[in-house]
Design a protein around this motif. Sequence first.
Motif, mmCIF file in Angstrom:
data_model
loop_
_atom_site.group_PDB
_atom_site.id
_atom_site.type_symbol
_atom_site.label_atom_id
_atom_site.label_comp_id
_atom_site.label_asym_id
_atom_site.label_seq_id
_atom_site.Cartn_x
_atom_site.Cartn_y
_atom_site.Cartn_z
ATOM 1 N N ARG A 48 -8.966 3.482 -4.900
ATOM 2 C CA ARG A 48 -7.821 3.018 -5.686
ATOM 3 C C ARG A 48 -6.514 3.554 -5.115
ATOM 4 N N SER A 49 -6.540 4.811 -4.610
ATOM 5 C CA SER A 49 -5.324 5.392 -4.037
ATOM 6 C C SER A 49 -4.888 4.618 -2.804
ATOM 7 N N ALA A 52 -3.472 1.426 -4.004
ATOM 8 C CA ALA A 52 -2.177 1.616 -4.668
ATOM 9 C C ALA A 52 -1.050 1.750 -3.663
ATOM 10 N N THR A 58 4.833 -1.922 -9.416
ATOM 11 C CA THR A 58 4.793 -2.627 -10.699
ATOM 12 C C THR A 58 5.758 -1.963 -11.671
ATOM 13 N N LEU A 63 2.180 -0.429 -16.651
ATOM 14 C CA LEU A 63 1.122 0.476 -16.196
ATOM 15 C C LEU A 63 0.757 1.529 -17.242
ATOM 16 N N THR A 70 -4.693 3.323 -13.504
ATOM 17 C CA THR A 70 -3.265 3.225 -13.194
ATOM 18 C C THR A 70 -2.697 4.501 -12.575
ATOM 19 N N ARG A 73 -0.752 4.606 -9.101
ATOM 20 C CA ARG A 73 -0.158 3.308 -8.791
ATOM 21 C C ARG A 73 1.354 3.460 -8.604
ATOM 22 N N GLN A 74 1.913 2.628 -7.735
ATOM 23 C CA GLN A 74 3.350 2.636 -7.505
ATOM 24 C C GLN A 74 4.061 1.948 -8.666
#
Length: 281
Positions: A48-49, A52, A58, A63, A70, A73-74
């Motif tokens: 996920r990293s 992301a 987003t 988020l 999440t 996430r950016q």
Amino acid sequence: MYRFLLTPRWWGINVFAVLAIPFCVFMGSWQLGRFEDRVDTHHQQEDRSAEAKAATPTPLDGLLPVDKVTSGRQATATGRYDTAHQLLVPDRTLDEKRGFYVLTLLRTDGGKALPVVRGWLPGDADAREARAKVPAPPSGEVTVTGALQASENQGTDGVHAGGGLPQGQLGMISAASLVNIVPYEVYDAWVTVTDAQAPLRAVPPAAAEGSGLDLKAFQNLGYTGEWFVFAGFVLFMWFRLFRREAEAARDVALGLVPEEETDGARGREEAGTADRSVSKS
């Protein structure tokens, strides 16, 4: 020769072994499963990293709340930095060097404030020369992009949960710790910026709580070994007692030792064990 297995004493030993061994194996398997789950979540978090970092940033509100999906996430948020509430977060390490985070609150267009870790500097947060290196935040309306993080808690590495820090310092990055510092609402989350303003260094996002190979994961692995060792020990002791009783019964059957003498020796041995236990007490 094995009639001793039908005695009340051996009924107790057998029942204990039959219950203890499966229980130990079950507990060991459960702890092993916990460790494997943590390994799986660790790999998932790494995937996920990576996703992301490559994903399009987003808007922050899309988020929240922060969870394992999440986290990292950016996120983007637009607002103005509150220069009156710039805080230093002491005793934070980066590349095995001790330093501090520079945290500034971003007053978003929605009214709430977002804690933004603008970067990290080496040194002591109390040192005048270290504080002098902290650059002022950008003025005017800005759009901040950074990795989303959940609020810290008492179990997070580096936090000062007990308080007692000088004015202008923050021990734990969370809405609960900021509520008495600022006169407005704060998001229950924070971001660490991707591109830090020199001489600040960007702080890499931390893995979501419970998703990394931390000390708890290896504790599960250690408990796994302990439970399996306990199961082996119970089996070993049962076999040892069984062999001793079988050898004694065989000697009696062959007439090498009178049965009365064997029973008396066993009774003296048990009495001696009890006496030693009493004396130690």
